[in-house]
Design a protein around this motif. Structure first.
Motif, PDB file in Angstrom:
ATOM      1  N   ASN A   1       0.689  -1.212  -0.218  1.00 34.29           N
ATOM      2  CA  ASN A   1       0.257  -0.142   0.158  1.00 34.29           C
ATOM      3  C   ASN A   1       0.772   1.198  -0.069  1.00 34.29           C
ATOM      4  OD1 ASN A   1      -2.011  -1.734   0.348  1.00 34.29           O
ATOM      5  ND2 ASN A   1      -2.060  -2.275   2.447  1.00 34.29           N
ATOM      6  N   ILE A   2       1.605   1.603  -0.541  1.00 32.58           N
ATOM      7  CA  ILE A   2       2.973   2.100  -0.961  1.00 32.58           C
ATOM      8  C   ILE A   2       3.373   3.293  -2.444  1.00 32.58           C
ATOM      9  CG2 ILE A   2       4.598   1.850   1.491  1.00 32.58           C
ATOM     10  CD1 ILE A   2       6.062   1.032  -1.954  1.00 32.58           C
ATOM     11  N   THR A   3       3.389   3.823  -2.362  1.00 29.77           N
ATOM     12  CA  THR A   3       3.792   4.404  -4.050  1.00 29.77           C
ATOM     13  C   THR A   3       5.519   4.897  -4.029  1.00 29.77           C
ATOM     14  OG1 THR A   3       2.990   6.429  -3.627  1.00 29.77           O
ATOM     15  CG2 THR A   3       2.030   5.494  -4.857  1.00 29.77           C
ATOM     16  N   THR A   4       6.149   4.967  -4.691  1.00 29.65           N
ATOM     17  CA  THR A   4       7.713   4.974  -4.739  1.00 29.65           C
ATOM     18  C   THR A   4       7.367   6.295  -5.843  1.00 29.65           C
ATOM     19  OG1 THR A   4       8.672   3.564  -6.059  1.00 29.65           O
ATOM     20  CG2 THR A   4       8.948   3.212  -4.601  1.00 29.65           C
ATOM     21  N   GLY A   5       8.451   7.761  -5.278  1.00 31.34           N
ATOM     22  CA  GLY A   5       9.125   8.536  -6.035  1.00 31.34           C
ATOM     23  C   GLY A   5       9.676   8.188  -6.505  1.00 31.34           C
ATOM     24  N   ALA A   6      10.560   9.056  -7.473  1.00 32.53           N
ATOM     25  CA  ALA A   6      11.124   9.412  -7.989  1.00 32.53           C
ATOM     26  C   ALA A   6      12.551   8.998  -8.111  1.00 32.53           C
ATOM     27  CB  ALA A   6      12.122  10.794  -8.668  1.00 32.53           C
TER      28      ALA A   6
ATOM     29  N   LYS B   1      14.903  -3.177  -0.854  1.00 33.01           N
ATOM     30  CA  LYS B   1      14.106  -3.550   0.753  1.00 33.01           C
ATOM     31  C   LYS B   1      13.918  -1.782   0.728  1.00 33.01           C
ATOM     32  CE  LYS B   1      17.104  -7.690   2.047  1.00 33.01           C
ATOM     33  NZ  LYS B   1      17.014  -7.886   0.589  1.00 33.01           N
ATOM     34  N   PHE B   2      13.081  -1.856   1.542  1.00 39.28           N
ATOM     35  CA  PHE B   2      12.769  -0.485   2.535  1.00 39.28           C
ATOM     36  C   PHE B   2      13.135  -0.153   3.449  1.00 39.28           C
ATOM     37  CE2 PHE B   2      10.307  -2.902  -0.526  1.00 39.28           C
ATOM     38  CZ  PHE B   2       9.166  -2.052  -1.925  1.00 39.28           C
ATOM     39  N   ILE B   3      13.618   1.112   4.082  1.00 35.62           N
ATOM     40  CA  ILE B   3      12.978   1.657   5.024  1.00 35.62           C
ATOM     41  C   ILE B   3      12.556   2.440   5.027  1.00 35.62           C
ATOM     42  CG2 ILE B   3      14.081   4.034   6.479  1.00 35.62           C
ATOM     43  CD1 ILE B   3      16.182   1.280   6.666  1.00 35.62           C
ATOM     44  N   PHE B   4      11.438   2.310   6.309  1.00 30.18           N
ATOM     45  CA  PHE B   4      10.375   2.999   7.163  1.00 30.18           C
ATOM     46  C   PHE B   4      10.450   3.715   8.180  1.00 30.18           C
ATOM     47  CE2 PHE B   4       8.164  -0.283   5.376  1.00 30.18           C
ATOM     48  CZ  PHE B   4       7.126   0.315   4.725  1.00 30.18           C
TER      49      PHE B   4
ATOM     50  N   ILE C   1       9.428   6.760  -0.091  1.00 27.77           N
ATOM     51  CA  ILE C   1       8.156   5.681  -0.427  1.00 27.77           C
ATOM     52  C   ILE C   1       6.774   6.683   0.039  1.00 27.77           C
ATOM     53  CG2 ILE C   1       9.062   3.447  -0.570  1.00 27.77           C
ATOM     54  CD1 ILE C   1       8.682   2.554   2.595  1.00 27.77           C
ATOM     55  N   HIS C   2       5.332   6.943  -0.199  1.00 32.32           N
ATOM     56  CA  HIS C   2       4.611   6.926   0.468  1.00 32.32           C
ATOM     57  C   HIS C   2       3.323   6.286   0.635  1.00 32.32           C
ATOM     58  CE1 HIS C   2       6.425  11.101  -1.681  1.00 32.32           C
ATOM     59  NE2 HIS C   2       6.664   9.909  -2.721  1.00 32.32           N
ATOM     60  N   CYS C   3       2.770   6.942   1.361  1.00 29.61           N
ATOM     61  CA  CYS C   3       1.310   5.779   1.624  1.00 29.61           C
ATOM     62  C   CYS C   3       0.137   6.139   0.881  1.00 29.61           C
ATOM     63  CB  CYS C   3       1.075   6.923   3.373  1.00 29.61           C
ATOM     64  SG  CYS C   3      -0.611   6.123   2.908  1.00 29.61           S
ATOM     65  N   ARG C   4       0.195   5.437  -0.242  1.00 26.20           N
ATOM     66  CA  ARG C   4      -0.900   5.062  -1.090  1.00 26.20           C
ATOM     67  C   ARG C   4      -2.244   5.699  -0.482  1.00 26.20           C
ATOM     68  NH1 ARG C   4      -2.799  -0.457  -2.589  1.00 26.20           N
ATOM     69  NH2 ARG C   4      -4.890   0.030  -1.427  1.00 26.20           N
ATOM     70  N   ASP C   5      -2.604   5.839   1.104  1.00 25.90           N
ATOM     71  CA  ASP C   5      -4.140   6.912   0.819  1.00 25.90           C
ATOM     72  C   ASP C   5      -3.948   8.493   0.954  1.00 25.90           C
ATOM     73  OD1 ASP C   5      -5.201   4.387   0.471  1.00 25.90           O
ATOM     74  OD2 ASP C   5      -5.379   3.788   2.657  1.00 25.90           O
TER      75      ASP C   5
ATOM     76  N   GLU D   1       1.588  10.010   2.470  1.00 30.89           N
ATOM     77  CA  GLU D   1       2.932  10.774   3.953  1.00 30.89           C
ATOM     78  C   GLU D   1       3.865  10.043   3.477  1.00 30.89           C
ATOM     79  OE1 GLU D   1       4.687  12.827   7.279  1.00 30.89           O
ATOM     80  OE2 GLU D   1       2.394  12.872   5.951  1.00 30.89           O
ATOM     81  N   VAL D   2       4.568  10.804   3.142  1.00 36.98           N
ATOM     82  CA  VAL D   2       6.345   9.745   2.763  1.00 36.98           C
ATOM     83  C   VAL D   2       7.046   8.956   4.589  1.00 36.98           C
ATOM     84  CG1 VAL D   2       9.086  10.832   3.033  1.00 36.98           C
ATOM     85  CG2 VAL D   2       7.885  12.111   1.264  1.00 36.98           C
ATOM     86  N   LEU D   3       6.977   8.045   3.788  1.00 31.82           N
ATOM     87  CA  LEU D   3       7.137   6.989   5.138  1.00 31.82           C
ATOM     88  C   LEU D   3       8.434   6.954   5.074  1.00 31.82           C
ATOM     89  CD1 LEU D   3       4.041   4.341   4.668  1.00 31.82           C
ATOM     90  CD2 LEU D   3       4.457   6.907   6.555  1.00 31.82           C
ATOM     91  N   GLY D   4       9.559   6.889   4.138  1.00 34.01           N
ATOM     92  CA  GLY D   4      10.589   6.358   4.534  1.00 34.01           C
ATOM     93  C   GLY D   4      11.435   6.017   2.892  1.00 34.01           C
ATOM     94  N   TRP D   5      12.138   5.260   2.469  1.00 35.57           N
ATOM     95  CA  TRP D   5      12.542   5.063   1.041  1.00 35.57           C
ATOM     96  C   TRP D   5      13.135   3.413   0.633  1.00 35.57           C
ATOM     97  CZ3 TRP D   5      15.162   7.523   5.249  1.00 35.57           C
ATOM     98  CH2 TRP D   5      16.513   6.439   4.928  1.00 35.57           C
ATOM     99  N   LYS D   6      12.714   3.691  -0.347  1.00 33.73           N
ATOM    100  CA  LYS D   6      13.469   2.127  -0.861  1.00 33.73           C
ATOM    101  C   LYS D   6      14.342   2.536  -1.433  1.00 33.73           C
ATOM    102  CE  LYS D   6      11.792  -1.426  -4.725  1.00 33.73           C
ATOM    103  NZ  LYS D   6      11.656  -1.797  -5.724  1.00 33.73           N
TER     104      LYS D   6
END
Length: 106
Positions: free
Chosen positions: A45-50, A93-96, A66-70, A73-78
């Motif tokens: 349930n996330i989207t990724t930026g540039a 992998k992902f950082i929250f 990485i952003h919350c899909r809903d 909010e920026v939650l971290g990065w991939k």
């Protein structure tokens, strides 16, 4: 009375959208922009930026926020790419950031 036990999940602290399973957390010893962060093998349930290159204490990495899909909010990065051999395990992998998520079903 017995409680139904489901998987423990982490959710966006703003909208409660589920974003990560507790069982996917690899390490809780990472550093985010504003404090502690978790390294996770999966996200949902996330989207990724540039993609962009960022210099971290562990070297140069190509990452995408990485952003919350809903609520967006920026939650971290991939981690898209690690340039140093010792950091290759982070790729994909992902950082929250701990202050951006909340644990449910404790």
């Amino acid at each position: 009375m017995a409680e139904l036990a489901g998987p423990r999940v982490y959710s966006c602290c703003h909208c409660q959208n589920n974003v990560c399973l507790h069982d996917d957390i690899i390490s809780k010893a990472f550093q985010g922009r504003n404090g502690r962060a978790f390294l996770s093998s999966h996200a949902m349930n996330i989207t990724t930026g540039a993609k962009e290159d960022r210099q971290f204490m562990t070297g140069l990495h190509t990452v995408a926020d990485i952003h919350c899909r809903d609520c967006r909010e920026v939650l971290g990065w991939k981690y898209e790419r690690a340039y140093e051999e010792s950091q290759k395990y982070k790729e994909g992998k992902f950082i929250f950031e701990k202050d951006k998520i909340v644990q449910k079903n404790r």
